[in-house]
Motif scaffolding. Structure first.
Motif, PDB file in Angstrom:
ATOM      1  N   TYR A   9       0.912  -1.041  -0.244  1.00 20.18           N
ATOM      2  CA  TYR A   9       0.113  -0.052  -0.019  1.00 20.18           C
ATOM      3  C   TYR A   9       0.842   1.132   0.020  1.00 20.18           C
ATOM      4  N   GLN A  10       1.923   1.334   0.980  1.00 27.09           N
ATOM      5  CA  GLN A  10       2.833   2.372   0.830  1.00 27.09           C
ATOM      6  C   GLN A  10       3.698   2.805  -0.387  1.00 27.09           C
ATOM      7  N   LEU A  11       3.950   1.585  -0.999  1.00 27.94           N
ATOM      8  CA  LEU A  11       4.579   1.581  -2.295  1.00 27.94           C
ATOM      9  C   LEU A  11       3.611   2.064  -3.508  1.00 27.94           C
ATOM     10  N   MET A  12       2.374   1.850  -3.374  1.00 28.35           N
ATOM     11  CA  MET A  12       1.441   2.309  -4.523  1.00 28.35           C
ATOM     12  C   MET A  12       1.480   3.830  -4.179  1.00 28.35           C
ATOM     13  N   TYR A  13       1.420   4.370  -2.986  1.00 25.70           N
ATOM     14  CA  TYR A  13       1.216   5.757  -2.554  1.00 25.70           C
ATOM     15  C   TYR A  13       2.771   6.398  -3.313  1.00 25.70           C
TER      16      TYR A  13
ATOM     17  N   SER B  88      -7.847  -4.150   6.789  1.00 25.99           N
ATOM     18  CA  SER B  88      -7.669  -5.572   6.696  1.00 25.99           C
ATOM     19  C   SER B  88      -7.356  -6.150   5.167  1.00 25.99           C
ATOM     20  N   GLY B  89      -6.567  -5.309   4.631  1.00 26.26           N
ATOM     21  CA  GLY B  89      -6.084  -5.821   3.312  1.00 26.26           C
ATOM     22  C   GLY B  89      -6.773  -5.051   2.103  1.00 26.26           C
ATOM     23  N   GLU B  90      -7.710  -4.277   2.457  1.00 25.22           N
ATOM     24  CA  GLU B  90      -8.603  -3.721   1.375  1.00 25.22           C
ATOM     25  C   GLU B  90      -8.517  -2.111   1.346  1.00 25.22           C
ATOM     26  N   ILE B  91      -8.311  -1.763   0.257  1.00 20.88           N
ATOM     27  CA  ILE B  91      -8.225  -0.341   0.248  1.00 20.88           C
ATOM     28  C   ILE B  91      -9.655   0.222   0.166  1.00 20.88           C
ATOM     29  N   ARG B  92      -9.778   1.007   0.995  1.00 22.63           N
ATOM     30  CA  ARG B  92     -11.269   1.628   0.989  1.00 22.63           C
ATOM     31  C   ARG B  92     -11.228   3.209   1.123  1.00 22.63           C
ATOM     32  N   GLU B  93     -12.033   3.833   0.133  1.00 23.34           N
ATOM     33  CA  GLU B  93     -12.162   5.155  -0.087  1.00 23.34           C
ATOM     34  C   GLU B  93     -12.673   5.901   1.328  1.00 23.34           C
ATOM     35  N   MET B  94     -12.240   6.985   1.812  1.00 23.11           N
ATOM     36  CA  MET B  94     -12.413   7.643   2.698  1.00 23.11           C
ATOM     37  C   MET B  94     -13.547   8.641   2.403  1.00 23.11           C
TER      38      MET B  94
ATOM     39  N   THR C 166       4.519   5.572  -5.618  1.00 23.61           N
ATOM     40  CA  THR C 166       4.788   5.334  -7.226  1.00 23.61           C
ATOM     41  C   THR C 166       3.839   6.132  -7.814  1.00 23.61           C
ATOM     42  N   GLY C 167       2.689   6.725  -7.081  1.00 23.81           N
ATOM     43  CA  GLY C 167       1.704   7.687  -7.701  1.00 23.81           C
ATOM     44  C   GLY C 167       0.577   6.787  -8.233  1.00 23.81           C
ATOM     45  N   VAL C 168       0.259   5.815  -7.753  1.00 21.69           N
ATOM     46  CA  VAL C 168      -1.160   5.041  -7.864  1.00 21.69           C
ATOM     47  C   VAL C 168      -2.251   6.076  -7.816  1.00 21.69           C
ATOM     48  N   PHE C 169      -2.239   6.524  -6.432  1.00 17.31           N
ATOM     49  CA  PHE C 169      -3.280   7.262  -6.133  1.00 17.31           C
ATOM     50  C   PHE C 169      -2.973   8.863  -6.202  1.00 17.31           C
ATOM     51  N   ALA C 170      -3.881   9.658  -6.770  1.00 16.57           N
ATOM     52  CA  ALA C 170      -3.578  11.062  -6.737  1.00 16.57           C
ATOM     53  C   ALA C 170      -3.561  11.794  -5.462  1.00 16.57           C
ATOM     54  N   VAL C 171      -2.767  12.661  -5.279  1.00 19.69           N
ATOM     55  CA  VAL C 171      -2.676  13.393  -3.956  1.00 19.69           C
ATOM     56  C   VAL C 171      -3.809  13.688  -3.213  1.00 19.69           C
ATOM     57  N   SER C 172      -4.705  14.211  -3.938  1.00 21.53           N
ATOM     58  CA  SER C 172      -6.265  14.484  -3.190  1.00 21.53           C
ATOM     59  C   SER C 172      -7.067  13.109  -2.994  1.00 21.53           C
ATOM     60  N   ASP C 173      -6.783  12.186  -3.310  1.00 19.27           N
ATOM     61  CA  ASP C 173      -7.374  10.983  -3.009  1.00 19.27           C
ATOM     62  C   ASP C 173      -7.311  10.490  -1.630  1.00 19.27           C
ATOM     63  N   ARG C 174      -8.214  10.181  -0.844  1.00 19.06           N
ATOM     64  CA  ARG C 174      -8.435  10.012   0.465  1.00 19.06           C
ATOM     65  C   ARG C 174      -8.844   8.483   0.807  1.00 19.06           C
ATOM     66  N   HIS C 175      -7.767   7.532   1.063  1.00 17.07           N
ATOM     67  CA  HIS C 175      -7.933   6.138   1.074  1.00 17.07           C
ATOM     68  C   HIS C 175      -7.277   5.688   2.553  1.00 17.07           C
ATOM     69  N   GLU C 176      -7.765   4.502   2.854  1.00 19.45           N
ATOM     70  CA  GLU C 176      -7.066   3.811   4.045  1.00 19.45           C
ATOM     71  C   GLU C 176      -7.003   2.267   3.607  1.00 19.45           C
ATOM     72  N   LEU C 177      -6.050   1.607   4.260  1.00 21.31           N
ATOM     73  CA  LEU C 177      -6.210   0.135   4.265  1.00 21.31           C
ATOM     74  C   LEU C 177      -6.496  -0.485   5.397  1.00 21.31           C
TER      75      LEU C 177
END
Length: 192
Positions: A22-26, A41-47, A28-39
């Protein structure tokens, strides 16, 4: 005899992510700076977006904790923590053990956390049913859940694998203190 339909679809497989992935995804730019997600139990969830009541409560609470605790603890506001190898939530506030490096070398883990505060206007069920048991199962000693609509604070302590063993409800006129600093008293009115 009725026929049974059996679906075998490889697309239905679910991949659980680790905090490192998950940290590597951040990074490497998988998510936009304005995206709000959290991990969780292994699932990426939009906040959920932050509403005005939520934002004001977080700002007020952050200020009072900083004033009351000073250099005894660190107030970590809307930043990630690592709960376990598959969960990196972003609680509204985490009261952390003081570290001179301001956690620059590693994100806080349960051993660093004295109190988690989640503030909810539209996510009360998610915070209570998903995040609270996650915090308890991973040994975070205390959690407060602020319901900004009902103006109630639920306090949880004594973590166990099945959840927190002790719950308390705080309303107008009540006082609160963190188990780690019982001498530091907060008035409900200061937080709402």
């Amino acid at each position: 005899m009725t026929a049974q339909l059996v679906i075998s679809d490889p697309c239905l497989n679910i991949h659980k992510f680790t905090t490192k992935q998950y940290q590597l995804m951040y990074e490497t730019g998988v998510f936009a700076v304005s995206d709000r997600h959290e991990l969780i139990s292994g699932e990426i969830r939009e906040m959920s977006p932050i509403g005005i009541k939520h934002a004001a409560c977080v700002a007020r609470t952050t200020r009072y904790f900083q004033i009351k605790l000073g250099d005894r603890a660190f107030v970590w506001t809307q930043n990630p923590i690592i709960v376990n190898n598959h969960s990196q939530p972003q609680p509204d506030l985490a009261i952390l053990k003081w570290r001179d490096d301001f956690y620059a070398n590693a994100l806080p883990t349960p051993d660093d956390i004295l109190l988690i505060i989640e503030v909810a206007d539209s996510t009360i069920a998610y915070d209570r049913d998903v995040k609270m048991p996650l915090y308890a199962a991973n040994g975070i000693p205390e959690m407060w859940l602020f319901d900004v609509n009902q103006q109630i604070i639920e306090g949880y302590c004594q973590p166990s694998a099945s959840g927190y063993k002790r719950t308390r409800r705080y309303e107008q006129g009540d006082t609160l203190s963190i188990n780690a600093f019982p001498e530091v008293i907060f008035n409900w009115e200061d937080l709402f």
